[in-house]
Write an enzyme that holds these catalytic residues in place. Structure first.
Site, PDB file in Angstrom:
ATOM      1  N   HIS A  84       0.812  -1.230   0.000  1.00 40.24           N
ATOM      2  CA  HIS A  84       0.000   0.000   0.000  1.00 40.24           C
ATOM      3  C   HIS A  84       0.843   1.276   0.000  1.00 40.24           C
ATOM      4  O   HIS A  84       0.306   2.378  -0.106  1.00 40.24           O
ATOM      5  CB  HIS A  84      -1.006   0.002   1.163  1.00 40.24           C
ATOM      6  CG  HIS A  84      -0.421   0.256   2.504  1.00 40.24           C
ATOM      7  ND1 HIS A  84      -0.526   1.468   3.145  1.00 40.24           N
ATOM      8  CD2 HIS A  84       0.277  -0.549   3.340  1.00 40.24           C
ATOM      9  CE1 HIS A  84       0.077   1.386   4.316  1.00 40.24           C
ATOM     10  NE2 HIS A  84       0.573   0.180   4.457  1.00 40.24           N
ATOM     11  N   CYS A 107       0.808  13.881  20.280  1.00 41.43           N
ATOM     12  CA  CYS A 107      -0.642  13.837  20.233  1.00 41.43           C
ATOM     13  C   CYS A 107      -1.149  13.063  19.034  1.00 41.43           C
ATOM     14  O   CYS A 107      -2.273  12.606  19.012  1.00 41.43           O
ATOM     15  CB  CYS A 107      -1.210  15.247  20.200  1.00 41.43           C
ATOM     16  SG  CYS A 107      -1.247  15.951  21.830  1.00 41.43           S
TER      17      CYS A 107
END
Lengths: 145, 390
Positions: free
Chosen positions: B199, B323
């Protein structure tokens, strides 16, 4: 990943900026874990928070919780501001993803740090207010190998 | 939408999807079956294996299909460890490997293996000399990635391969980011094992391979049937394998053209950001760099905020910020090249494809400029910085 309210406060943060000669200012968090929050308070003689501003280095949740926390304490008395806990901020934002809960702790702590600074300058004690910890972060879950 | 996250994944090319479709419907047979539809599927799997083998200059029977790059990395490390532990229990790798390698090393450490994690320089290069110096009599494997997924630095694989050969140590490379972008000859580079994933080169998700040079003693990954020479049992994912073959054929055909176009766009983007955004730093090697990789750190801001704001403008990118990783630590790669935590939190990775245009990049530069400026206005770190300057 974030609620509409979080995104709204992130996109249009309320009370972002600084207050010159504030009654109290508090900075919490650290650059290591990626969140730093600074809250400025302008408190009048009656002990009412007339104005509040913030500056935040951090993720979307950190910005949104700063913004919401400032909205929740604006116009309130110091005692009322003490009731603005991380849970209150989180509920007002319709929740945060579990990994971001520590951001709401930071907002509560930043307000407490600013109030502590105010109390020290005024030489008063605020009921229930403890000396803020500079560093707020939960222990990370470690992968088991 | 402007898609600049091709190191995360790529769009499956229409010709790849086209090639895959019959293997969901008409040619649904099990390659192990004797009758018509089965042997058709088998033939298709063999052809894909052949195409892939040819792209590396190796034999088809040296290609073992897996469910992706992470599986191939896990297999290469764990099986080498098991197969060669009588010889020694020492493995050499680098600090900037993908977690599929690093976390497998941690797993092996728990089981009594000793791992040397080599430092890299400020541009993310592993030093071949450091590799050689780390070799001990009990070293059984060197695993160094071909090119880094975050900062795009291309490692001196040929030199490391030669060192491994000289000392009789096996050499594995995680080529997930490089395969299909750069020409790779396993023989010439001295590679014994290589991991890749479809991919990343406009193929389908969920399919990868491990190249294992003939003659290596490697334990089976999955026990069961005779698929993949009994080393990875289980009915083949035929449509995905066919898609992988088609993607490799396409990547080989377009490689030069893609390289030229992408590296031109890359250099344009780097130059504009460097000259137009203050307090930024290019991460990774300037010259030995994947043709599609751009990675910057912007001081005083945090990456996730930057990504959300880019997303609002329809720009897809990624960051080494904590984050965005679901943990509290920023990218281990950015820390390894010497960035401070706050710099690593403020990183932005833009990875191109040949479909991007210069006009798109102009939009991206303007967006980055205004967002970085806005986030700095909000940043207490920037405020402190300005006050210190006064």
């Amino acid at each position: 990943m974030y609620s509409e309210k979080v995104m709204d406060h992130f996109e249009h943060p309320r009370n972002m900026g600084v207050i010159e000669n504030p009654s109290g200012v508090g900075t919490v968090g650290n650059a290591k874990c990626g969140d730093i929050m600074r809250i400025f308070l302008d408190i009048d003689e009656e002990g009412i928070i007339q104005d509040v501003k913030f500056k935040t280095f951090g993720c979307g949740a950190a910005v949104a919780t700063s913004s919401m926390a400032t909205e929740l304490v604006k116009g309130k008395t110091v005692q009322e501001a003490m009731q603005v806990t991380n849970k209150v901020v989180m509920e007002a934002l319709d929740g945060l993803p579990p990994v971001k809960v520590h951001c709401s702790l930071l907002a509560e702590e930043a307000i407490h740090a600013a109030l502590w600074d105010y109390a020290e300058k005024k030489r008063i004690t605020i009921e229930g207010l403890q000396k803020p910890k500079a560093d707020i972060h939960e222990e990370e879950e470690k992968e088991e190998f | 939408m402007i898609y600049l996250d091709n190191a995360a994944t790529t769009r499956t090319a229409p010709e790849v999807v086209e090639a895959m479709l019959p293997y969901f419907s008409d040619c649904f047979g099990n390659p192990s079956s004797i009758y018509g539809p089965g042997s058709k599927a088998k033939k298709a799997v063999n052809e894909a294996r052949h195409t892939i083998a040819e792209s590396l200059g190796v034999k088809p029977e040296e290609i073992y299909f897996t469910a992706g790059g992470s599986e191939a990395d896990n297999w290469a490390l764990k099986a080498t460890a098991e197969g060669y532990e009588h010889k020694g229990k020492h493995i050499i790798t680098s600090k900037i490997e993908h977690h599929a390698v690093l976390h497998t090393c941690k797993y092996l450490e728990k089981r009594g293996f000793e791992i040397t994690y080599l430092d890299v320089d400020t541009e993310g290069k592993v030093s071949p000399k450091a590799v050689e110096d780390a070799i001990r009599p009990d070293t059984i494997l060197i695993s160094i990635m071909f090119a880094n997924n975050e900062i795009g630095t291309i490692e001196p694989i040929g030199e490391i391969g030669a060192i491994a050969k000289k000392h009789g140590v096996l050499f594995h490379t995680d080529a997930v980011q490089a395969y299909g972008q750069l020409p790779i000859s396993a023989e010439a580079l001295g590679i014994d094992m290589l991991s890749a994933s479809a991919h990343k080169l406009n193929g389908p998700k969920g399919i990868g391979f491990l190249y294992i040079r003939n003659g290596l003693k490697l334990r089976s990954l999955i026990h069961g049937g005779a698929q993949e020479r009994s080393r990875r049992a289980g009915t083949e994912n035929v449509p995905a394998i066919v898609g992988f073959g088609a993607a490799v054929e396409r990547a080989q055909r377009l490689m030069e053209e893609k390289q030229t176009k992408e590296s031109m766009l890359r250099d344009y983007l780097i130059e504009r950001i460097e000259t137009e955004v203050p307090y930024c730093r290019l991460n990774g090697h300037r010259k030995d760099r994947l043709p599609n990789n751009v990675n910057f750190s912007f001081s005083f801001i945090e990456g996730e905020s930057l990504l959300i704001m880019l997303d609002m403008k329809g720009i897809c990118a990624s960051s080494g910020s904590a984050c965005t990783s679901g943990s509290l630590d920023p990218s281990h790669v950015l820390l390894a090249i010497g960035l401070k935590h706050e710099e690593a939190h403020g990183s932005l990775r833009l990875t191109l494809s040949e479909e991007n245009t210069k006009e798109e990049l102009d939009v991206v530069v303007e967006a980055v400029k205004s967002i970085v400026e806005r986030l700095r206005e909000m940043s207490p770190l920037y405020e402190d910085f300005l006050q210190q300057g006064q």
